[in-house]
Design a protein around this motif. Structure first.
Motif, mmCIF file in Angstrom:
data_model
loop_
_atom_site.group_PDB
_atom_site.id
_atom_site.type_symbol
_atom_site.label_atom_id
_atom_site.label_comp_id
_atom_site.label_asym_id
_atom_site.label_seq_id
_atom_site.Cartn_x
_atom_site.Cartn_y
_atom_site.Cartn_z
ATOM 1 N N HIS A 20 71.918 -25.353 48.550
ATOM 2 C CA HIS A 20 72.887 -24.325 48.910
ATOM 3 C C HIS A 20 74.210 -24.973 49.301
ATOM 4 O O HIS A 20 74.234 -26.021 49.948
ATOM 5 C CB HIS A 20 72.381 -23.501 50.095
ATOM 6 N N LYS A 21 75.288 -24.344 48.927
ATOM 7 C CA LYS A 21 76.598 -24.828 49.334
ATOM 8 C C LYS A 21 76.786 -24.618 50.827
ATOM 9 O O LYS A 21 76.285 -23.665 51.404
ATOM 10 C CB LYS A 21 77.700 -24.095 48.567
ATOM 11 N N LEU A 22 77.540 -25.519 51.437
ATOM 12 C CA LEU A 22 77.807 -25.428 52.866
ATOM 13 C C LEU A 22 79.212 -24.898 53.103
ATOM 14 O O LEU A 22 80.097 -25.043 52.268
ATOM 15 C CB LEU A 22 77.660 -26.808 53.518
ATOM 16 N N ASP A 50 66.540 -24.576 51.834
ATOM 17 C CA ASP A 50 67.943 -24.967 51.685
ATOM 18 C C ASP A 50 68.278 -25.198 50.211
ATOM 19 O O ASP A 50 69.240 -25.873 49.878
ATOM 20 C CB ASP A 50 68.272 -26.207 52.518
ATOM 21 N N TYR A 51 67.465 -24.627 49.323
ATOM 22 C CA TYR A 51 67.733 -24.734 47.891
ATOM 23 C C TYR A 51 67.262 -23.478 47.174
ATOM 24 O O TYR A 51 66.469 -22.686 47.700
ATOM 25 C CB TYR A 51 67.040 -25.961 47.285
ATOM 26 N N ASP A 166 63.558 -45.411 48.132
ATOM 27 C CA ASP A 166 63.408 -45.274 49.574
ATOM 28 C C ASP A 166 64.469 -44.378 50.203
ATOM 29 O O ASP A 166 64.516 -44.222 51.412
ATOM 30 C CB ASP A 166 63.476 -46.661 50.242
ATOM 31 N N THR A 167 65.329 -43.784 49.397
ATOM 32 C CA THR A 167 66.397 -42.970 49.964
ATOM 33 C C THR A 167 65.900 -41.587 50.341
ATOM 34 O O THR A 167 64.928 -41.094 49.777
ATOM 35 C CB THR A 167 67.569 -42.836 48.971
ATOM 36 N N ASP A 168 66.555 -40.969 51.301
ATOM 37 C CA ASP A 168 66.212 -39.616 51.715
ATOM 38 C C ASP A 168 67.227 -38.606 51.190
ATOM 39 O O ASP A 168 67.252 -37.467 51.622
ATOM 40 C CB ASP A 168 66.168 -39.523 53.251
ATOM 41 N N GLU A 169 68.076 -39.025 50.274
ATOM 42 C CA GLU A 169 69.121 -38.143 49.796
ATOM 43 C C GLU A 169 68.992 -37.909 48.296
ATOM 44 O O GLU A 169 68.523 -38.766 47.555
ATOM 45 C CB GLU A 169 70.506 -38.740 50.091
ATOM 46 N N VAL A 170 69.428 -36.731 47.869
ATOM 47 C CA VAL A 170 69.509 -36.431 46.447
ATOM 48 C C VAL A 170 70.821 -37.028 45.962
ATOM 49 O O VAL A 170 71.895 -36.537 46.282
ATOM 50 C CB VAL A 170 69.488 -34.911 46.202
ATOM 51 N N THR A 171 70.746 -38.114 45.210
ATOM 52 C CA THR A 171 71.951 -38.877 44.914
ATOM 53 C C THR A 171 72.513 -38.629 43.523
ATOM 54 O O THR A 171 73.481 -37.911 43.355
ATOM 55 C CB THR A 171 71.663 -40.378 45.079
ATOM 56 N N HIS A 172 71.876 -39.188 42.501
ATOM 57 C CA HIS A 172 72.503 -39.267 41.190
ATOM 58 C C HIS A 172 72.376 -38.006 40.354
ATOM 59 O O HIS A 172 72.967 -37.923 39.288
ATOM 60 C CB HIS A 172 71.916 -40.442 40.409
ATOM 61 N N ASN A 173 71.615 -37.036 40.794
ATOM 62 C CA ASN A 173 71.370 -35.868 39.965
ATOM 63 C C ASN A 173 72.527 -34.886 40.048
ATOM 64 O O ASN A 173 72.660 -34.147 41.016
ATOM 65 C CB ASN A 173 70.070 -35.176 40.384
ATOM 66 N N LYS A 174 73.365 -34.894 39.048
ATOM 67 C CA LYS A 174 74.504 -33.988 39.011
ATOM 68 C C LYS A 174 74.736 -33.549 37.577
ATOM 69 O O LYS A 174 74.186 -34.115 36.633
ATOM 70 C CB LYS A 174 75.755 -34.659 39.572
ATOM 71 N N VAL A 175 75.559 -32.525 37.422
ATOM 72 C CA VAL A 175 75.812 -31.995 36.091
ATOM 73 C C VAL A 175 77.111 -32.558 35.548
ATOM 74 O O VAL A 175 77.900 -33.178 36.262
ATOM 75 C CB VAL A 175 75.865 -30.448 36.113
ATOM 76 N N SER A 176 77.332 -32.320 34.259
ATOM 77 C CA SER A 176 78.521 -32.835 33.603
ATOM 78 C C SER A 176 79.789 -32.236 34.197
ATOM 79 O O SER A 176 79.819 -31.077 34.611
ATOM 80 C CB SER A 176 78.462 -32.512 32.106
ATOM 81 N N GLU A 241 74.075 -29.365 44.412
ATOM 82 C CA GLU A 241 74.668 -28.040 44.526
ATOM 83 C C GLU A 241 74.370 -27.222 43.282
ATOM 84 O O GLU A 241 74.107 -27.773 42.208
ATOM 85 C CB GLU A 241 76.193 -28.128 44.724
ATOM 86 N N ILE A 242 74.437 -25.915 43.436
ATOM 87 C CA ILE A 242 74.211 -25.015 42.307
ATOM 88 C C ILE A 242 75.367 -25.141 41.319
ATOM 89 O O ILE A 242 76.529 -24.950 41.688
ATOM 90 C CB ILE A 242 74.080 -23.562 42.790
ATOM 91 N N PRO A 243 75.081 -25.474 40.068
ATOM 92 C CA PRO A 243 76.144 -25.634 39.072
ATOM 93 C C PRO A 243 76.548 -24.299 38.458
ATOM 94 O O PRO A 243 75.853 -23.288 38.608
ATOM 95 C CB PRO A 243 75.485 -26.531 38.022
ATOM 96 N N GLN A 244 77.668 -24.317 37.764
ATOM 97 C CA GLN A 244 78.076 -23.127 37.021
ATOM 98 C C GLN A 244 77.017 -22.831 35.965
ATOM 99 O O GLN A 244 76.575 -23.720 35.242
ATOM 100 C CB GLN A 244 79.434 -23.343 36.357
#
Length: 335
Positions: A20-22, A50-51, A166-176, A241-244
């Motif tokens: 979700h966007k903050l 939260d998603y 070992d990371t606790d974050e959503v890192t590289h997953n993004k859209v074009s 984040e939610i993409p277009q």
């Protein structure tokens, strides 16, 4: 693709979860789902999540599951196994499965969709890669969400993969980040001919982000749904984040981003219809209402392998009952 299959068509689908966007206006990206909560107290309240998850409504004219809400996905195309992908993934050709993490599951217990030797079928592209390409291509066609990385980013992903475990974050997953006109142009071309997905990647110098997709499940269509029966690989991916998102107005007539519990409540209130695999997988996700937890769990369990699952539809007391994996029911074991 495996053209020797007599009863099944191979397919791939993608469970896409996005945070979700903050800040101000954060709720504007969400699609509210109203339903009665009677008898649904076992489901987490939507505020626990939260998603959201992307669901697409199939056209009433669709030959398979008309009007159903589904995850993005579809039938594999021969271009998903094309040798032309070797040039696109040139930097990764010397890595097993183009740099995907090794699955620990013994080969003899791997489901056929992944255990099949694709070289013997004439393709140098491993099934683990081709079905991810299929899922990403179909997601782009149906929803307009394009998940690609530049070749430089792809190499960085490969080099830094051990650290990301070992990371606790959503890192590289993004859209074009392509502009909308460019996306619209290529989406139309890919819809016209799936092989244009290869052409798009070549001309834009990008790679399908196969590394962002984790194995999640493998479902067979019940025999009651002949002649359209599919052997489908399910993958999962978490976005920050939610993409277009845009439906294609062909196979897909509507989309919604909603929490797993909202979708299940809407289904049980008979406001929408979802197939057994969607019901089962959304129920699993209710145990992980936080995006980082879902991301970490799916990333780690993706190397454990998957099982071949088949829902069984039986008639009891004049009603159709769907039996799911794990149910202690004699009729399920008989099938």
């Amino acid at each position: 693709m495996n053209s020797s299959l007599r009863h099944w068509r191979e397919a791939a689908t993608l469970i896409l979860a996005a945070g979700h966007k903050l800040g101000p206006g954060s709720l504007s990206s969400r699609t509210p789902v109203t339903s009665s909560s009677d008898g649904l107290s076992h489901l987490p309240h939507k505020s626990c999540f939260d998603y959201d998850v992307l669901m697409l409504k199939r056209s009433s004219k669709s030959g398979f599951m008309p009007n159903a809400y589904v995850f993005p996905g579809g039938t594999v195309d021969s271009s998903d196994f094309s040798s032309e992908w070797l040039d696109i993934f040139q930097s990764f050709r010397n890595f097993p499965n183009f740099g995907l993490r090794r699955v620990k599951q013994p080969p003899e217990t791997r489901p056929p969709i992944f255990a099949t030797d694709r070289l013997k079928l004439g393709s140098p592209i491993p099934g683990e890669v081709a079905f991810r390409i299929c899922a990403l291509r179909e997601t782009f066609e149906e929803s307009g969400v394009l998940m690609v990385v530049s070749k430089t980013e792809g190499e960085s992903l490969l080099k830094g993969f051990e650290d990301r475990l070992d990371t606790d974050e959503v890192t590289h997953n993004k859209v074009s980040e392509l502009d909308s006109s460019e996306l619209t142009k290529w989406r139309a071309l890919v819809n016209q001919n799936p092989s244009n997905f290869i052409r798009m990647c070549r001309e834009l110098e990008v790679l399908p982000n196969i590394w962002a997709l984790h194995e999640w499940g493998n479902w067979l269509t019940p025999k009651e749904r002949q002649p359209n029966r599919f052997d489908t690989a399910f993958f999962i991916c978490c976005l920050q984040e939610i993409p277009q998102t845009m439906q294609d107005e062909r196979e897909i007539v509507h989309f919604k981003w909603s929490t797993p519990s909202e979708i299940l409540q809407s289904f049980q209130a008979r406001e929408i219809w979802i197939a057994p695999p969607q019901f089962y997988e959304l129920s699993r996700m209710c145990r992980l209402p936080l995006l980082n937890d879902l991301h970490n769990f799916s990333s780690k369990r993706g190397t454990e392998g998957i099982e071949h699952w088949l829902p069984v539809i039986v008639s009891e007391d004049g009603e159709n009952v769907t039996l799911m994996p794990g149910m202690n029911h004699s009729l399920y074991t008989q099938h």
